[in-house]
Design a protein around this motif. Sequence first.
Motif, PDB file in Angstrom:
ATOM      1  N   ASN A 128      -2.120 -78.425  45.320  1.00  0.00           N
ATOM      2  CA  ASN A 128      -3.275 -77.862  46.596  1.00  0.00           C
ATOM      3  C   ASN A 128      -3.176 -79.156  47.386  1.00  0.00           C
ATOM      4  O   ASN A 128      -3.494 -80.187  47.104  1.00  0.00           O
ATOM      5  N   VAL A 153      -0.848 -74.157  47.485  1.00  0.00           N
ATOM      6  CA  VAL A 153      -2.238 -73.752  48.354  1.00  0.00           C
ATOM      7  C   VAL A 153      -1.969 -74.625  49.563  1.00  0.00           C
ATOM      8  O   VAL A 153      -2.248 -75.968  49.146  1.00  0.00           O
ATOM      9  N   GLN A 154      -1.943 -73.984  50.668  1.00  0.00           N
ATOM     10  CA  GLN A 154      -2.080 -75.375  52.108  1.00  0.00           C
ATOM     11  C   GLN A 154      -3.597 -75.020  52.274  1.00  0.00           C
ATOM     12  O   GLN A 154      -3.866 -73.951  52.943  1.00  0.00           O
ATOM     13  N   SER A 155      -4.031 -76.290  52.281  1.00  0.00           N
ATOM     14  CA  SER A 155      -5.503 -76.193  52.587  1.00  0.00           C
ATOM     15  C   SER A 155      -5.725 -76.803  53.875  1.00  0.00           C
ATOM     16  O   SER A 155      -4.849 -77.160  54.641  1.00  0.00           O
ATOM     17  N   ILE A 170      -7.971 -69.439  51.721  1.00  0.00           N
ATOM     18  CA  ILE A 170      -7.810 -70.021  50.565  1.00  0.00           C
ATOM     19  C   ILE A 170      -7.649 -69.273  49.336  1.00  0.00           C
ATOM     20  O   ILE A 170      -6.884 -69.299  48.422  1.00  0.00           O
ATOM     21  N   THR A 172      -7.062 -65.941  49.269  1.00  0.00           N
ATOM     22  CA  THR A 172      -5.873 -65.259  49.305  1.00  0.00           C
ATOM     23  C   THR A 172      -4.826 -65.924  48.777  1.00  0.00           C
ATOM     24  O   THR A 172      -4.340 -65.433  47.749  1.00  0.00           O
ATOM     25  N   GLN A 173      -4.658 -67.198  49.202  1.00  0.00           N
ATOM     26  CA  GLN A 173      -3.639 -67.918  48.643  1.00  0.00           C
ATOM     27  C   GLN A 173      -3.512 -68.119  47.162  1.00  0.00           C
ATOM     28  O   GLN A 173      -2.590 -68.134  46.636  1.00  0.00           O
ATOM     29  N   GLN A 176      -2.386 -64.972  45.590  1.00  0.00           N
ATOM     30  CA  GLN A 176      -1.125 -64.623  45.879  1.00  0.00           C
ATOM     31  C   GLN A 176      -0.234 -65.787  44.727  1.00  0.00           C
ATOM     32  O   GLN A 176       0.806 -65.388  44.301  1.00  0.00           O
TER      33      GLN A 176
END
Lengths: 413, 260
Positions: A128, A153-155, A170, A172-173, A176
């Motif tokens: 993350n 995860v791209q925060s 977040i 949603t990520q 996924q």
Amino acid sequence: MSIEPQPAFKKLESSLRLKQLMASHFYELDEAARRGSHKIAWCSSVGPAELLRSLGFLVYFPENHAALLGATRKATDYIPAANAIGYSPEICSYLTSDIGACIMGETPLSRAYPGITRVPPPDVLVYNTNQCRAVKDWFQWYSRKFRVPCLGVQSFRQMDEVTTLHVAAISTQLQQLIPPLQEISGTRFDIDRLRETIELSRQCSELWGQVLETAAHRPSPLTFFDGTIHMGPAVIARGTQSAVDYYIFLLAELRQRIEAGVAAVNHENCRIYWEGMPIWGKLRELAALFLRLKTCVVASTYCNSWIFSDLDPRDPFESMARAYTELFITRADACKERYIKQMVEFYRIDGILFHEAKTCPDNSNSLYGMPQRLYQQLGIPTVVIHGDLNDLRLFSEEQAVTRLEAFIEQVQG
Amino acid sequence: MSELYLGIDLGASATKAVLLDSRRQIVARTVVATGLDFTRVGQEVLEAVLRQAGADMEHIRCAVATGYGRKNVHFPCLSKTEISCHGRGAYHYFPEAITVVDIGGQDTKIIRLGPDGRLLDFQMNRKCAAGTGAFLEEMARRLDLSLSELEQLAGQSQQDVKLGSYCTVFTFTEILALSRRGIAVPDLVKAIFNAIVQRVTELGVLSGKIVATGGVVAYNPTVANLLANRIGVDPLIPPEPQLIGALGAALFAFEEAEHA
């Protein structure tokens, strides 16, 4: 005129139990790697560990390994190996020392835990970027080396307020991640298992928060330096019963200390807040310095960063998203300043120490005038020491000691 | 023989000692090169000031050591940082709200004191010798000039030349490049002094009454003049500016003994 002898450290009884917990964590991973009994996920320290555990992965944390490289003073031996393959000496020394150790085929785990000869190879790496972008680059190197997937995860960064839009994105990520992780683990995602893991993580987090809050007592029963060691389970074992059990035990010991009037620092007459990363290779020297100065570093942003108050098993993804997005490190300076002010008040702080870590700008909050602003607003002294989390070549001990001693002289008037 | 109070400042380049009597008057002082052995040089300056004062160890009621070697003295001695000691020493001569600029061998410091002499805050150079005496010594060595020759040459400068490098090593590379372009040595030397002043003014805001101390100011008054040009205020220079840290330590020794 007399010269006082160096006061002795007061070791917490819980340390033995901590050692056992850490040992069983690494032996379990080693066993799984050798037998192939469990899939192993490498996870960034504030990555979605609960999701990984719920899918049956054993979880290994490279940042914890990098901190071990720092604490054992081996990091500086390994950093040049990473520099030589193109990773700059200016970037995260966790990354460079950890990759360097891998290139050189060494690990402090083999010295600490007989029989372990290597770090457990990953089946997947999950990051993350809430901590920084370096974790992504770091994990991608391992992904190429071990030829395993790297997911993440791209925060968001620099948020003053965390909004529902941030949290939804977040969340949603995180969701996924489930299909590829299911495929790698061979285990079907089970929401109830995730809820159970989050509940254990929540308990761990709450107990860790209570442990740290005992330092509000004057004199404090623990120091920041104790915290950097005893936070281990909150990092590597959150989401497990063993971490919860450990903090119940530690909390009881600290409460006993308070009842018995035992201070971590004898004759504590000064209380300091540590902002920034630890200097892992100098924990002992700095702890000894503050002990001699009758100063207790009672609280820190760093140790507090593993309190995830928002975790809620009733709302697993949203609460994970919020917990891992509301971190201090992802926030705008105004928000960070509000937070530090609260800490100063709660812990009755006399001065704030900023560690400006050369290779960790994301965790160095002295770069944009914050110490000066807080000095103006709070009226308590601040000091900046220049160093690094792992690269001891960037730390001048003589200069730092003079600066810290002068700071304490200033605080004490 | 009255009781005496000793202050020793074991700096990176020079070790200084001051002995005060019970009226806080300086009765002995010395400055020697530090070398590598802090313990030996500490003993050496102790013996030197005792000899000057015609006293011996038992006359010393209290001693305070400061500077990088402050923990290395082997006789009974308290220790205090050079930040506090330079502040205390400067306040002795200028007892008001002041900002002390101390340019020492290895450290440059800005020390802000309140009207009561209390340490309000301080800044020090980072892990870098630019802007310190060590920078000046290195430049002198590379130019094959003594520190006093630097001072003389700076006075002959005809034009201002700016050095842009932060790093001591690259500063000399820049000097070589300027020399190849025909810039005269006096102008290069003044540029070196100006680089020190530039680094000092980058450390923190200089306002109010400024007091300049330290070995660099003692041996190279040009630095104080250039600092005055830069900040628009003439810095106050105490007597014997190199001894101010040792004096501050001796004053702390006096106060410690008074409060004991």
